[in-house]
Design an enzyme around this catalytic site. Sequence first.
Site, short mmCIF file in Angstrom:
data_model
loop_
_atom_site.label_atom_id
_atom_site.label_comp_id
_atom_site.label_asym_id
_atom_site.label_seq_id
_atom_site.Cartn_x
_atom_site.Cartn_y
_atom_site.Cartn_z
N CYS A 86 0.94 -1.19 0.01
CA CYS A 86 0.01 0.03 0.01
C CYS A 86 0.94 1.25 -0.01
O CYS A 86 1.47 1.58 -0.94
CB CYS A 86 -1.10 0.08 1.16
N HIS A 194 -3.56 -5.67 0.91
CA HIS A 194 -2.82 -5.89 2.23
C HIS A 194 -2.79 -7.34 2.59
O HIS A 194 -3.86 -7.99 3.08
CB HIS A 194 -3.60 -5.16 3.37
N GLU A 196 -1.12 -8.85 4.78
CA GLU A 196 -1.10 -8.98 6.13
C GLU A 196 -2.25 -9.08 6.94
O GLU A 196 -2.66 -9.27 8.09
CB GLU A 196 -0.11 -7.99 6.92
#
Lengths: 225, 83
Positions: A86, A194, A196
Site C-alpha cells: 500500500c 494488504h 497482512e
Amino acid sequence: MTRVGVVVFPGSNCEYDAQAALRELGADVDLVWHTATDLSAYDHLVLPGGFAHGDYLRPGAIARFSPVMSAIADFAAGGGPVLGICNGFQVLTEAGLLPGALQKNRGLTFISEPTTLVVASTRSVLTRRARVGQELVVPINHFSGAYTCDDDTLQRLLEGDQVVLRYRENPNGSRDDIAGVSNEGGNVVGLMPHPERAMSTLVGSADGRVLLEGFLGLEISAARG
Amino acid sequence: MIYPVVVDVTLRPGIADPEGATIERALPALGFAGVRHVRAGKTFRVEVEADDETGALAVARSLAERLLSNPVIEDAAVRVESR
C-alpha cells in the site's frame, strides 16, 4: 531464524499488522525507524501501509528522502527481498525502486473492501509459492491506488513478467488491472492490497499467507485458519 | 536577490486525471456548457535566493523535478512571477 525489518515512517500505521503476520509465520520481526542507515541485520525488508510523512505533496514523495531509503536501495540492489504494501508500494515507486506511479482512484473515492486478485506471475519473491491464475481474496484500503505508467513502461513490464498481481474486477482504475508489480530482478515487489490483513478466515480470508510465506521463502503451510 | 518563482505541476498528456474528469462532469449542472478538457494540477510559489533570474529558475527547476513533481506522471514548468 529469518530476520525481517519493518520500516516505520512518521505516519505509517500498518507496521504492527505486518509484524504480527510475519511473526505468525515464524519470522523474527523488528520495527525499524526511518532514520536507520544500517539494515545489515535483516534478510527481508517490508515497507508497511499508512501515510508516511502525512502523504503531503504526494504519497511517498517525502518518504523517499528519509535517511533509511539509501540503505533500502543498497539492500535491493544486492538482491535482498523488499516488499512494499500500500503506502510502502507508493514509497518504492517514488524512490524509483519500482516502475510506474500510484494515482488517485478513478472516481476519487477511498476504497476499503475485499478484492479478488489473480496471480499474474510467480517470478517475484511475493508470488513464488503461488500459481499463475490462482485467485486470492485480499483487502484493499486506499485513496491513491490506481497504478499508472506510460506505454513503454507497460510494455517492458509485460515483457519482463513484472506484473505480479491483477485485480479480477478493477476497483480503482489501475492500468491493465494491475494490483502489484516487481522490479526486473523480482526481489522488490509492491502491491496495493494488504496481505497482512488476510491471515485468517476468522477475518474473512487467509489468502495473504501464500504471499507472505513466499516472501519469507517458506514452504506453504498446511494449516490454515 | 530574491526571486519569486511559480512552479506549475500538471499531469503528462495521456495520464488519466480523475480530478479533472470529476470537475468536468460537474460543469453542465453549473451552467458551464462550453467548458471542456479540464486538467487539474498544482501550483507552488517559492522564493529563491540567487544571483540572477537564470540561477533562480535553475534552482526551481531542480526542486520541481526532484520533489514537487513525479516525472513518471507529471510535467513541471517554472517561471519568475511578475511583480
